[in-house]
Design an enzyme around this catalytic site. Structure first.
Site, PDB file in Angstrom:
ATOM      1  N   CYS A  43      12.870 -72.664 -40.108  1.00 43.14           N
ATOM      2  CA  CYS A  43      11.779 -73.121 -39.245  1.00 43.14           C
ATOM      3  C   CYS A  43      12.017 -72.741 -37.788  1.00 43.14           C
ATOM      4  O   CYS A  43      11.157 -72.156 -37.139  1.00 43.14           O
ATOM      5  CB  CYS A  43      11.633 -74.641 -39.386  1.00 43.14           C
ATOM      6  SG  CYS A  43      10.433 -75.324 -38.262  1.00 43.14           S
ATOM      7  N   CYS A  48       8.493 -71.168 -38.568  1.00 39.83           N
ATOM      8  CA  CYS A  48       7.392 -71.832 -37.865  1.00 39.83           C
ATOM      9  C   CYS A  48       7.371 -71.611 -36.350  1.00 39.83           C
ATOM     10  O   CYS A  48       6.347 -71.225 -35.776  1.00 39.83           O
ATOM     11  CB  CYS A  48       7.447 -73.341 -38.076  1.00 39.83           C
ATOM     12  SG  CYS A  48       8.241 -73.906 -39.581  1.00 39.83           S
ATOM     13  N   LYS A  51       7.203 -67.934 -34.999  1.00 32.48           N
ATOM     14  CA  LYS A  51       5.895 -67.425 -35.449  1.00 32.48           C
ATOM     15  C   LYS A  51       4.772 -67.949 -34.558  1.00 32.48           C
ATOM     16  O   LYS A  51       3.919 -67.193 -34.106  1.00 32.48           O
ATOM     17  CB  LYS A  51       5.658 -67.857 -36.890  1.00 32.48           C
ATOM     18  CG  LYS A  51       4.261 -67.577 -37.370  1.00 32.48           C
ATOM     19  CD  LYS A  51       3.913 -68.409 -38.568  1.00 32.48           C
ATOM     20  CE  LYS A  51       3.570 -69.835 -38.227  1.00 32.48           C
ATOM     21  NZ  LYS A  51       3.376 -70.675 -39.412  1.00 32.48           N
ATOM     22  N   TYR A 180       0.086 -67.468 -46.667  1.00 25.37           N
ATOM     23  CA  TYR A 180      -0.128 -67.740 -45.247  1.00 25.37           C
ATOM     24  C   TYR A 180       0.770 -66.899 -44.338  1.00 25.37           C
ATOM     25  O   TYR A 180       0.348 -66.505 -43.250  1.00 25.37           O
ATOM     26  CB  TYR A 180      -0.032 -69.243 -44.958  1.00 25.37           C
ATOM     27  CG  TYR A 180       1.371 -69.808 -44.870  1.00 25.37           C
ATOM     28  CD1 TYR A 180       2.015 -69.916 -43.646  1.00 25.37           C
ATOM     29  CD2 TYR A 180       2.047 -70.256 -46.000  1.00 25.37           C
ATOM     30  CE1 TYR A 180       3.288 -70.440 -43.556  1.00 25.37           C
ATOM     31  CE2 TYR A 180       3.314 -70.786 -45.926  1.00 25.37           C
ATOM     32  CZ  TYR A 180       3.934 -70.877 -44.701  1.00 25.37           C
ATOM     33  OH  TYR A 180       5.203 -71.392 -44.622  1.00 25.37           O
ATOM     34  N   GLU A 184      -0.872 -64.693 -41.476  1.00 24.40           N
ATOM     35  CA  GLU A 184      -0.549 -64.987 -40.076  1.00 24.40           C
ATOM     36  C   GLU A 184       0.021 -63.755 -39.374  1.00 24.40           C
ATOM     37  O   GLU A 184      -0.371 -63.433 -38.240  1.00 24.40           O
ATOM     38  CB  GLU A 184       0.463 -66.135 -40.015  1.00 24.40           C
ATOM     39  CG  GLU A 184      -0.151 -67.462 -40.400  1.00 24.40           C
ATOM     40  CD  GLU A 184       0.834 -68.613 -40.490  1.00 24.40           C
ATOM     41  OE1 GLU A 184       0.399 -69.760 -40.429  1.00 24.40           O
ATOM     42  OE2 GLU A 184       2.054 -68.369 -40.646  1.00 24.40           O
ATOM     43  N   HIS A 438     -18.516 -85.834 -27.465  1.00 25.78           N
ATOM     44  CA  HIS A 438     -19.333 -84.682 -27.092  1.00 25.78           C
ATOM     45  C   HIS A 438     -18.925 -84.123 -25.742  1.00 25.78           C
ATOM     46  O   HIS A 438     -18.636 -84.909 -24.851  1.00 25.78           O
ATOM     47  CB  HIS A 438     -20.799 -85.143 -27.056  1.00 25.78           C
ATOM     48  CG  HIS A 438     -21.761 -84.055 -26.791  1.00 25.78           C
ATOM     49  ND1 HIS A 438     -22.052 -83.085 -27.717  1.00 25.78           N
ATOM     50  CD2 HIS A 438     -22.496 -83.778 -25.682  1.00 25.78           C
ATOM     51  CE1 HIS A 438     -22.935 -82.249 -27.199  1.00 25.78           C
ATOM     52  NE2 HIS A 438     -23.218 -82.640 -25.966  1.00 25.78           N
ATOM     53  N   GLU A 443     -16.779 -82.979 -33.209  1.00 23.45           N
ATOM     54  CA  GLU A 443     -17.849 -83.974 -33.382  1.00 23.45           C
ATOM     55  C   GLU A 443     -18.687 -83.661 -34.615  1.00 23.45           C
ATOM     56  O   GLU A 443     -19.316 -84.539 -35.201  1.00 23.45           O
ATOM     57  CB  GLU A 443     -18.733 -84.071 -32.131  1.00 23.45           C
ATOM     58  CG  GLU A 443     -19.603 -82.866 -31.862  1.00 23.45           C
ATOM     59  CD  GLU A 443     -20.424 -83.020 -30.573  1.00 23.45           C
ATOM     60  OE1 GLU A 443     -21.156 -84.005 -30.456  1.00 23.45           O
ATOM     61  OE2 GLU A 443     -20.323 -82.135 -29.696  1.00 23.45           O
TER      62      GLU A 443
HETATM   63  C1  LIG Z   1       7.726 -66.862 -41.445  1.00 23.75           C
HETATM   64  C2  LIG Z   1       7.703 -68.319 -41.836  1.00 23.75           C
HETATM   65  C3  LIG Z   1       6.798 -69.162 -41.240  1.00 23.75           C
HETATM   66  C4  LIG Z   1       6.752 -70.500 -41.576  1.00 23.75           C
HETATM   67  N1  LIG Z   1       5.838 -71.297 -40.971  1.00 23.75           N
HETATM   68  C5  LIG Z   1       5.781 -72.617 -41.266  1.00 23.75           C
HETATM   69  C6  LIG Z   1       4.854 -73.475 -40.605  1.00 23.75           C
HETATM   70  O1  LIG Z   1       4.061 -73.034 -39.775  1.00 23.75           O
HETATM   71  N2  LIG Z   1       4.877 -74.786 -40.921  1.00 23.75           N
HETATM   72  C7  LIG Z   1       5.741 -75.318 -41.846  1.00 23.75           C
HETATM   73  O2  LIG Z   1       5.734 -76.520 -42.072  1.00 23.75           O
HETATM   74  N3  LIG Z   1       6.625 -74.512 -42.497  1.00 23.75           N
HETATM   75  C8  LIG Z   1       6.663 -73.186 -42.229  1.00 23.75           C
HETATM   76  N4  LIG Z   1       7.577 -72.389 -42.866  1.00 23.75           N
HETATM   77  C9  LIG Z   1       8.441 -72.975 -43.924  1.00 23.75           C
HETATM   78  C10 LIG Z   1       9.625 -73.719 -43.328  1.00 23.75           C
HETATM   79  O3  LIG Z   1      10.332 -72.878 -42.458  1.00 23.75           O
HETATM   80  C11 LIG Z   1      10.525 -74.208 -44.458  1.00 23.75           C
HETATM   81  O4  LIG Z   1       9.755 -74.967 -45.357  1.00 23.75           O
HETATM   82  C12 LIG Z   1      11.668 -75.086 -43.934  1.00 23.75           C
HETATM   83  O5  LIG Z   1      12.445 -74.389 -43.005  1.00 23.75           O
HETATM   84  C13 LIG Z   1      12.524 -75.563 -45.107  1.00 23.75           C
HETATM   85  O6  LIG Z   1      13.645 -76.277 -44.637  1.00 23.75           O
HETATM   86  P1  LIG Z   1      14.985 -76.335 -45.491  1.00 23.75           P
HETATM   87  O7  LIG Z   1      15.863 -77.335 -44.799  1.00 23.75           O
HETATM   88  O8  LIG Z   1      14.672 -76.549 -46.900  1.00 23.75           O
HETATM   89  O9  LIG Z   1      15.613 -74.889 -45.409  1.00 23.75           O
HETATM   90  P2  LIG Z   1      15.884 -73.902 -44.209  1.00 23.75           P
HETATM   91  O10 LIG Z   1      15.211 -74.324 -42.964  1.00 23.75           O
HETATM   92  O11 LIG Z   1      15.609 -72.551 -44.735  1.00 23.75           O
HETATM   93  O12 LIG Z   1      17.450 -74.063 -43.946  1.00 23.75           O
HETATM   94  C14 LIG Z   1      18.392 -73.660 -44.874  1.00 23.75           C
HETATM   95  C15 LIG Z   1      19.637 -73.248 -44.125  1.00 23.75           C
HETATM   96  O13 LIG Z   1      20.730 -73.166 -45.033  1.00 23.75           O
HETATM   97  C16 LIG Z   1      21.571 -72.096 -44.628  1.00 23.75           C
HETATM   98  N5  LIG Z   1      22.376 -71.738 -45.788  1.00 23.75           N
HETATM   99  C17 LIG Z   1      21.967 -71.173 -46.960  1.00 23.75           C
HETATM  100  N6  LIG Z   1      23.010 -71.083 -47.827  1.00 23.75           N
HETATM  101  C18 LIG Z   1      24.079 -71.599 -47.195  1.00 23.75           C
HETATM  102  C19 LIG Z   1      25.425 -71.817 -47.585  1.00 23.75           C
HETATM  103  N7  LIG Z   1      25.869 -71.501 -48.814  1.00 23.75           N
HETATM  104  N8  LIG Z   1      26.278 -72.360 -46.695  1.00 23.75           N
HETATM  105  C20 LIG Z   1      25.850 -72.709 -45.467  1.00 23.75           C
HETATM  106  N9  LIG Z   1      24.577 -72.546 -45.045  1.00 23.75           N
HETATM  107  C21 LIG Z   1      23.700 -72.016 -45.912  1.00 23.75           C
HETATM  108  C22 LIG Z   1      20.593 -71.033 -44.171  1.00 23.75           C
HETATM  109  O14 LIG Z   1      21.211 -70.127 -43.304  1.00 23.75           O
HETATM  110  C23 LIG Z   1      19.532 -71.895 -43.470  1.00 23.75           C
HETATM  111  O15 LIG Z   1      19.786 -72.018 -42.092  1.00 23.75           O
HETATM  112  C24 LIG Z   1       7.653 -71.022 -42.540  1.00 23.75           C
HETATM  113  C25 LIG Z   1       8.587 -70.179 -43.151  1.00 23.75           C
HETATM  114  C26 LIG Z   1       8.603 -68.844 -42.812  1.00 23.75           C
HETATM  115  C27 LIG Z   1       9.594 -67.934 -43.477  1.00 23.75           C
END
Ligand SMILES: Cc1cc2nc3c(=O)[nH]c(=O)nc-3n(C[C@H](O)[C@H](O)[C@H](O)COP(=O)(O)OP(=O)(O)OC[C@H]3O[C@@H](n4cnc5c(N)ncnc54)[C@H](O)[C@@H]3O)c2cc1C
Length: 461
Positions: A43, A48, A51, A180, A184, A438, A443
């Protein structure tokens, strides 16, 4: 009782992982969290937040055009991609710092390392080879772009990860996908002056959204000059003299400076040692969990994108908070997935909550559909042809509003507030007795008095 190094070990420093670690630590638990790349996760680092910053950047060229209708003469403008990327990187670094500060402030131990499971209570830190033990483990490793390995030439393509750090803007881009992220980025690149083509195998972009909005957005994007090729797929990508050459099934040979794949995301579970700990996954590699985000192994939870439920940041955070209630507050809490407001930060934007007309038609015997399509006030002087669409889907029997859908400026902001009204179970009568504000576009949501049409047994009448 066995003793462990930590009460809780969290793998993954993204939205869900950081929230779990910070709150558990603030409750006095001994917590460590490991992140292999950068704190903040998808994110903050490559999702997010960057982006949305790019979306803002890509809108200025229309703002400059619109200004003339309001009496402004805007001088010659130019755009510097490198400057945008640097400014964005600065903000991301600031946010990453805040995430770490929050963790440190709660006394969580911050580890900059990849972590893998050795067994149900043991984690190996790859940087040092050290192993540690924990009573409870949360896996929040997120997802990554599907590389589409079946496509010859896929290695020549980029994903959204690389789109945030291109050395320079290409003259043209072809984006594959209809979700999306694809939509986007098509709007972002087009707004920044890149000749943009979107190729999608489905009949219409953005499946699962309301049909009306999908069509409305498609038309608006096409009118701006974004080429959208539906019901077509890439068959191969090769290097040509002037960039990449793309063979498609239906549209022949296309050329583009860059090809970006936005074909879904895969759960990050490869090499995580899940087999060693006995954690079960589905056929896509997503971790299987129960209603409380607990895996089949008693002391291991998984939450966020790695479980392939709803891939959104607020959902990952909500799942983390439910985990805290369940595990540390003796208050078993299931995440609530009903009525999640969502936006597509396209141009124009989509904001939506609840059921699409098509979905509602399957669930309710009779629906009233209130629909307005209009030119927003700002567009009168700017001369922009864009139309807004607003729709309320109402269950005729209970008068409950079961879906609200908006295409147009600030649709995402409106959807957040509509989310509250739908969650509160508001009826159409509640909307009707709410005073209009308004002049706003919103609205329209409280002034659509008569249904535009009805749906009975799934059929429009
Ligand atoms: C381009 C894009 C745009 C998006 N836009 C939106 C939006 O507008 N609104 C919205 O709500 N969501 C959006 N999302 C989705 C959102 O980013 C994810 O749903 C959210 O980040 C999920 O959180 P998470 O904690 O599950 O995983 P993540 O945020 O992906 O975090 C997982 C972390 O784990 C780390 N990791 C993985 N394996 C290991 C390991 N073995 N050891 C240590 N670290 C590890 C990774 O490096 C990463 O930092 C978007 C996603 C993308 C790709």
């Amino acid at each position: 009782m066995p003793t462990f190094d930590y009460d809780l070990f969290v793998i993954g420093g993204g939205s869900g992982g950081v929230r779990s670690a910070r709150v558990a630590a603030s409750l006095g638990k001994k917590v460590a969290i490991a992140e292999e790349y950068r704190y903040g996760g998808t994110c903050v680092i490559r999702g997010c937040v960057p982006k949305k910053l790019f979306v803002y950047a890509s809108q200025f060229h229309e703002h400059f055009e619109d200004a003339a209708g309001f009496g402004w003469t805007v001088g010659e403008s130019s755009f510097d991609w490198k400057k945008l990327v640097a400014a964005k990187d600065g903000e991301i670094a600031r946010l990453e710092g805040l995430y770490k500060k929050g963790l440190a402030g709660a006394n969580a131990e911050i580890l900059e390392a990849r972590a893998e499971l050795v067994d149900a209570h043991t984690i190996k830190l790859l940087k040092t080879g050290e192993t540690v033990t924990a009573k409870t483990i949360v896996i929040a490793t997120g997802g990554r772009p599907n590389p589409h390995e079946a496509l010859p030439g896929h290695e020549l393509c980029i994903s959204s990860n690389e789109a945030f750090h291109l050395e320079e803007l290409p003259k043209s881009i072809l984006i594959a996908g209809g979700g999306y992220i694809a939509v986007e980025f098509a709007n972002i690149f087009h707004g920044l002056g890149v000749e943009t083509t979107l190729i999608y195998r489905g009949a219409e972009i953005l499946s699962r959204f309301d049909e009306d909005l999908r069509r409305g957005l498609h038309e608006a994007m096409a009118a701006k000059g974004i080429r959208i090729l539906c019901q077509d797929v890439m068959q191969q990508v090769t290097k040509g003299e002037n960039g990449l050459v793309i063979e498609t099934l239906k549209n022949g040979t296309l050329n583009a400076g860059i090809v970006m794949l936005a074909l879904g995301r895969d759960p990050n579970t490869q090499g995580l040692g899940l087999d060693k700990a006995g954690v079960a996954v589905n056929e896509r590699g997503a971790i299987l969990v129960d209603d409380y985000s607990r895996t089949n192994v008693e002391n291991i939870y998984a939450l966020g994108d790695v479980t392939d439920r709803v891939q959104l940041t607020p959902v990952a955070i909500h799942e983390a908070m439910c985990f805290i209630e369940t595990e540390y507050k003796n208050n078993p809490t299931k995440p609530d997935y009903d009525l999640i407001p969502t936006a597509v930060f396209s141009q124009p934007e989509i904001g939506t909550v609840g059921l699409s007309e098509e979905e509602a038609g399957k669930r309710y015997k009779e629906l009233e559909v209130y629909r307005a399509q209009f030119r927003p006030l700002k567009a009168t002087l700017s001369g922009r042809a864009e139309k807004m669409i607003m729709k309320l889907i109402v269950d005729a029997a209970s008068r409950k509003v079961v879906g609200a859908h908006i295409l147009g400026h600030d649709a995402g902001e409106m959807a957040q507030l509509l989310g509250i009204t739908l969650k509160a179970g508001c009826t159409k009568d509640d909307f009707d007795r709410t005073m209009a504000l308004h002049p706003t576009a919103a609205e329209e949501l409280v002034t659509m008095y008569a249904p535009s049409y009805r749906i009975r047994d799934g059929q429009r009448i």
